[in-house]
Design a protein around this motif. Structure first.
Motif, mmCIF file in Angstrom:
data_model
loop_
_atom_site.group_PDB
_atom_site.id
_atom_site.type_symbol
_atom_site.label_atom_id
_atom_site.label_comp_id
_atom_site.label_asym_id
_atom_site.label_seq_id
_atom_site.Cartn_x
_atom_site.Cartn_y
_atom_site.Cartn_z
ATOM 1 N N ARG A 154 0.854 -1.195 0.000
ATOM 2 C CA ARG A 154 0.000 0.000 0.000
ATOM 3 C C ARG A 154 0.896 1.253 0.000
ATOM 4 O O ARG A 154 2.117 1.162 0.123
ATOM 5 C CB ARG A 154 -0.893 -0.007 1.227
ATOM 6 N N GLU A 199 1.496 3.569 2.206
ATOM 7 C CA GLU A 199 2.363 3.770 3.377
ATOM 8 C C GLU A 199 3.551 2.823 3.378
ATOM 9 O O GLU A 199 4.617 3.145 3.904
ATOM 10 C CB GLU A 199 1.581 3.675 4.698
ATOM 11 N N ASP A 200 3.398 1.648 2.769
ATOM 12 C CA ASP A 200 4.524 0.727 2.642
ATOM 13 C C ASP A 200 5.576 1.288 1.685
ATOM 14 O O ASP A 200 6.774 1.210 1.953
ATOM 15 C CB ASP A 200 4.051 -0.634 2.132
ATOM 16 N N ASP A 213 2.565 -9.517 3.844
ATOM 17 C CA ASP A 213 2.429 -8.067 3.666
ATOM 18 C C ASP A 213 3.553 -7.569 2.755
ATOM 19 O O ASP A 213 4.248 -8.365 2.121
ATOM 20 C CB ASP A 213 2.389 -7.337 5.016
ATOM 21 N N SER A 253 1.697 -2.583 6.209
ATOM 22 C CA SER A 253 0.376 -2.072 6.581
ATOM 23 C C SER A 253 -0.702 -3.151 6.581
ATOM 24 O O SER A 253 -1.671 -3.052 7.323
ATOM 25 C CB SER A 253 -0.023 -0.928 5.652
ATOM 26 N N GLN A 289 7.156 4.864 11.703
ATOM 27 C CA GLN A 289 5.785 4.391 11.524
ATOM 28 C C GLN A 289 5.079 5.302 10.532
ATOM 29 O O GLN A 289 5.181 6.526 10.610
ATOM 30 C CB GLN A 289 5.014 4.376 12.841
ATOM 31 N N GLY A 344 1.215 5.039 9.126
ATOM 32 C CA GLY A 344 -0.012 4.239 9.134
ATOM 33 C C GLY A 344 0.260 2.910 9.799
ATOM 34 O O GLY A 344 0.790 2.847 10.905
ATOM 35 N N GLY A 345 -0.044 1.823 9.102
ATOM 36 C CA GLY A 345 0.181 0.491 9.652
ATOM 37 C C GLY A 345 1.555 -0.072 9.373
ATOM 38 O O GLY A 345 1.870 -1.176 9.803
ATOM 39 N N ALA A 346 2.393 0.655 8.652
ATOM 40 C CA ALA A 346 3.752 0.183 8.350
ATOM 41 C C ALA A 346 4.701 0.610 9.469
ATOM 42 O O ALA A 346 4.684 1.768 9.888
ATOM 43 C CB ALA A 346 4.224 0.734 7.012
#
Length: 181
Positions: free
Chosen positions: A44, A46-47, A82, A147, A168, A170-172
């Motif tokens: 994604r 953010e990755d 992921d 993420s 960090q 987001g989720g990454a």
């Protein structure tokens, strides 16, 4: 009359076929453009930004533990869950898992066993003493959690002194792994 004679030639037929395909292509994209299932998208935005951060802020020698699992049961091929699966290709840094073709290329049996072992340890409890020792012995210096996530529990790393959150988005997440005794 000359136009009618040319209409039946192979060159004209190929030209008409090419024109029909060029017209059909955009219609097909419009009709099926939403066919992508987001469930299976591992990388994604953010990755991608975190990959940029990794290239800018870690050494070329950095090696990352990434999320993975056995796709075909115990003893089967280990795959990524992921964006970490693509970390080596995206950043040039080493990772605990290569892209899926490692299972079909000529690699040492020891490498395949290590991939399976590290994957299993990271899924069970990455902060357990046995897991930490194995990660450090394998030369891992960081942890990447994408993420989409996977078996490695982010919360467990955030609460353990051997893992220091460096980045960090987001989720990454990127953690430094402390291998000091």
């Amino acid at each position: 009359e000359a136009l009618l004679r040319r209409a039946g030639t192979p060159a004209t037929e190929r030209l008409l076929l090419a024109g029909a395909l060029l017209l059909a292509l955009p219609v097909g994209f419009l009709w099926h453009g939403d066919i992508l299932d987001e469930t299976y998208v591992l990388v994604r935005a953010e990755d991608v930004r975190t990959f940029d951060w990794i290239r800018a802020n870690t050494s070329d020698e950095a090696r990352f533990l990434v999320n993975s699992f056995s796709a075909s049961g115990e003893g089967g091929v280990v795959v990524g869950s992921d964006a970490g699966w693509w970390l080596t290709l995206a950043t040039g840094r080493g990772a605990s898992l290569r892209v899926i073709n490692y299972g079909t290329e000529v690699v040492s049996p020891g490498y395949v066993a290590q991939v399976r072992h590290l994957s299993q340890l990271s899924a069970e409890d990455p902060a357990a003493p046995e897991a930490l020792a194995a990660f450090c012995q394998a030369g891992l210096t960081h942890v990447f959690i994408g993420s989409v996530g996977g078996p490695i529990p982010t919360e467990r790393l955030l609460d353990h002194p051997s893992f220091r959150l460096l980045h960090q988005d987001g989720g990454a997440h990127v953690f430094a792994l402390d291998c000091a005794p």
